[in-house]
Design an enzyme around this catalytic site. Structure first.
Site, PDB file in Angstrom:
ATOM      1  N   ARG A 221     -12.975  15.673   1.140  1.00  0.00           N
ATOM      2  CA  ARG A 221     -13.533  16.736   0.287  1.00  0.00           C
ATOM      3  C   ARG A 221     -12.686  18.012   0.391  1.00  0.00           C
ATOM      4  NH1 ARG A 221     -14.989  21.985  -0.030  1.00  0.00           N
ATOM      5  NH2 ARG A 221     -15.864  21.862   2.072  1.00  0.00           N
ATOM      6  N   ASP A 222     -12.832  18.746   1.458  1.00  0.00           N
ATOM      7  CA  ASP A 222     -12.101  20.001   1.620  1.00  0.00           C
ATOM      8  C   ASP A 222     -10.595  19.753   1.524  1.00  0.00           C
ATOM      9  OD1 ASP A 222     -11.625  22.674   2.147  1.00  0.00           O
ATOM     10  OD2 ASP A 222     -11.877  22.488   4.309  1.00  0.00           O
TER      11      ASP A 222
ATOM     12  N   HIS B 115     -14.239  25.332  12.389  1.00  0.00           N
ATOM     13  CA  HIS B 115     -13.469  24.780  11.270  1.00  0.00           C
ATOM     14  C   HIS B 115     -12.231  25.665  11.128  1.00  0.00           C
ATOM     15  CE1 HIS B 115     -13.520  22.950   7.047  1.00  0.00           C
ATOM     16  NE2 HIS B 115     -12.593  23.871   6.951  1.00  0.00           N
TER      17      HIS B 115
ATOM     18  N   ASN C 167      -5.776  22.783   6.289  1.00  0.00           N
ATOM     19  CA  ASN C 167      -6.625  22.209   7.320  1.00  0.00           C
ATOM     20  C   ASN C 167      -5.853  21.692   8.527  1.00  0.00           C
ATOM     21  OD1 ASN C 167      -9.465  22.185   6.447  1.00  0.00           O
ATOM     22  ND2 ASN C 167      -8.637  21.177   4.637  1.00  0.00           N
TER      23      ASN C 167
ATOM     24  N   HIS D 298      -8.356  26.473  10.327  1.00  0.00           N
ATOM     25  CA  HIS D 298      -7.188  26.030   9.565  1.00  0.00           C
ATOM     26  C   HIS D 298      -5.917  26.278  10.363  1.00  0.00           C
ATOM     27  CE1 HIS D 298      -8.955  25.576   5.262  1.00  0.00           C
ATOM     28  NE2 HIS D 298      -9.727  25.048   6.176  1.00  0.00           N
TER      29      HIS D 298
ATOM     30  N   CYS E 287      -2.777  25.178   1.872  1.00  0.00           N
ATOM     31  CA  CYS E 287      -3.412  26.489   1.826  1.00  0.00           C
ATOM     32  C   CYS E 287      -3.229  27.086   0.440  1.00  0.00           C
ATOM     33  CB  CYS E 287      -2.792  27.410   2.862  1.00  0.00           C
ATOM     34  SG  CYS E 287      -3.467  29.071   2.790  1.00  0.00           S
TER      35      CYS E 287
END
Lengths: 295, 295
Positions: free
Chosen positions: A14-15, A205, A247, A207, A238
C-alpha cells in the site's frame, strides 16, 4: 531492555506501491501472497481512496476480494473517510487505518483542512468500525519534521497521538514521513508521546530518505516499542525528492533485528525474494541493501 | 555520554576509488581538493601498492606530489610494505596506514600468509616510520565477520588490535569489511577491544553492505569512540557482492551526527557536491541517501 520479539507491519503493498509506477492486480496479489509466505502476519494490502488521487490503489477492492487469505495474517486497508471504510468493510478488510498529521501546514496542503478538522471527520468512521468490531490503526505523519514547516514540536505529536488513541485507535504509528529524524530526536519524540499513549500501543514508521531509519529504530528499541512499519524492497520512493528513498526496507530491518537475536517470525530469504520479484516488475533494483547483498 | 565532537577519517579517494572503475589523476585531485574544502581534515589520498594488484591506485605518487595541500589537513596513504612506505615518504604522505585481519582465512586468501606473519612484516616499516616521525594508523579487517569464516571471535579482534597498537600504531581502525555486523555485536566487539587498547585510540570503519553502519555507529557512540571512517558518496562497492554497497557514505554519517548536535567541522552541502561530482565521473548515482535527498 530490548524486546525479545518484534511485530512488523508490512506496508509495501500500500504505502509502498502507491508511490511507484502502477502494477497489475495480479502482481499485487502475488506480492501479498509472497509476503504472507515469508512469515509476515500484518500486511497493509490496499487503500480505499479516490482513484483520482491515487490511481495505483484503484483496484483495492479486487485485491481484498481476490487474495487468498493465510490463517493468522491480518490484511489491513487505509481508509481516508467513511465511504472508504464502507468499501473496505464490504471487501473484507480485517482492519483499517486512519491518519492525522502532526504538522498544521502538512494537513492544510495535503488534505485542505486543519489537523483537528481532519481528525473530527473520522469520528463517524470510528463509530461504525466499533459496531463491526473492525480494529482501527492511527497513523500520525510528520512526527520528526515537516516538508513545509521543518521542525515539529514533540508536544504536538503527543497531542495528535493522544486524540487518535482516545478516539479508539488500537495502535498509533508514528511516521517520520520525510525521513529527516536522527536518533536523539527520535528518542525525545517517543518519550513525549509515551507520556500520553501507553508505549506498547506505539509503532514507529520511519522513512529512510536520509539513511537514518535503522539508527533511529535502534535508538528507540529499549524504550518499550516493539512494533515497526516497513516496506519490502523499500517500495515507495520519497515524493518530495526525486530519486530519493522513502520507506525503510523490511529486509534491512529484519536483518538488524535477527542479528540482535530479536525474533520476527520472518524468513529473510523468502522476504528478499518477494522484494526482488516486485522490484523487477516495477523496473528497478530493490532499495534494500540486504536484498542486494544476499542476491 | 556521546562525544560533542567527532573526527571523520575520509577514505573515499583510496578505499573508495580502489573498488570503482579507474578515474583520471585529475579527477582524483579535484575530489581531494573538494573534500578538504568541505572541512574534512583527515583524507586518505592513495595507496602505494603494486599497480598489478590495484591498478586504480597506480598514480598515487602523482596524487601526493601534485595535490595542493590545505593547512590543517592530514593526507594519508595505505602502505602494504616497506617499499610502499618508502614511496609514500618520498611522495610526501603525512601519515600512513598498515593493516591486519582478524580472520585467519581472510589473511591467507587475501595476502597468502597468516595474521601474525602479515603483522610481523610491518616491523621494519614501523621502525623507519618512527625515525621519520610519520604516524602510522592500523586497520583491522573482518572485525564483525569474515566472508570465508563467518563469525569472528571478539577476542581475536582484540588480540590483533593490541599487537598493532603496541607496535606503535597511533590509532586502530576496526573494519567491518563485509558490513555484516549489527548493533549489539558491534558494542560487544568494541567492549572487548577497549579492554586492551584505550578506547580513545579506536576508530570504527563500518561498511554499509547490509544497511547497518549508522545503527552500529550510533550503538557505539556512547562508548568513548569519537573517530569514524567513511567514504564520500559511499564510494567503493562491495567486492564480495555485485551491486551491493560497500563503504558507509560520509554524508549520511555527517547528517546523523549533526542531527544529534555533534560537531564534525564539515559543510554537508559542500561534501555532498564533492560526492555527486565524483559519482558523475564514475557514471553512477551517489550511494549516499542524504546526497540524493538533498539533490
Amino acid at each position: 531492555m530490548m524486546p525479545t520479539t518484534v511485530s512488523i507491519f508490512e506496508v509495501g503493498a500500500r504505502d509502498g506501491l502507491q508511490n511507484e509506477v502502477a502494477v497489475t492486480t495480479q502482481a499485487k496479489l502475488q506480492l501479498i501472497a509472497d509476503l504472507a509466505a515469508s512469515g509476515l502476519t500484518r500486511i497493509e494490502a490496499g487503500s480505499f481512496v479516490s482513484p483520482k488521487w491515487v490511481p495505483q490503489m484503484a483496484d483495492s477492492a479486487d485485491i481484498f476480494t481476490q487474495m487468498p487469505r493465510v490463517k493468522g495474517v491480518t490484511y489491513s486497508a487505509l481508509t481516508p473517510n467513511l465511504k472508504g471504510f464502507e468499501l473496505a468493510l464490504a471487501s473484507g478488510a480485517d482492519e483499517v487505518a486512519i491518519f492525522g498529521a502532526a504538522s498544521e501546514s502538512f494537513s492544510q496542503k495535503n488534505i485542505n483542512c486543519s489537523i483537528d478538522e481532519s481528525i473530527e471527520r473520522f469520528i463517524p468512521l470510528m463509530q461504525i468500525a466499533k459496531q463491526h468490531s473492525i480494529p482501527v490503526r492511527g497513523y500520525v505523519s510528520c512526527v520528526l519534521g515537516c516538508p513545509y514547516e521543518g521542525h515539529i514540536e514533540v508536544n504536538e505529536v503527543a497531542r495528535v497521538s493522544e486524540i487518535l488513541y482516545k478516539m479508539g485507535c488500537y495502535e498509533i504509528s508514528l511516521g517520520d514521513t520525510i525521513g529527516v529524524g536522527t536518533p536523539v530526536n527520535a528518542r525525545r519524540m517517543v518519550e513525549a508521546v509515551a507520556k500520553v499513549v501507553p508505549v506498547e500501543k506505539l509503532a514507529l514508521h520511519f522513512h529512510d530518505t536520509y539513511g537514518q531509519a535503522l539508527a533511529n529504530i535502534f535508538a528507540c528499541l529499549d524504550m518499550g516499542i516493539a512494533t515497526f512499519d516497513a516496506s519490502v524492497a523499500g517500495l515507495g520512493g520519497c515524493p518530495y525528492a526525486k530519486g530519493a528513498s522513502g520507506n525503510l526496507a523490511t529486509e534491512d530491518l529484519v536483518y538488524m533485528l535477527h542479528g540482535m537475536g530479536i525474533e520476527t517470525g520472518i524468513d529473510l530469504n523468502k522476504l528478499a525474494t518477494a522484494g526482488n520479484n516486485i522490484s523487477q516488475i516495477i523496473g528497478r533494483k530493490s532499495a534494500s541493501k540486504v536484498a542486494n547483498a544476499l542476491a
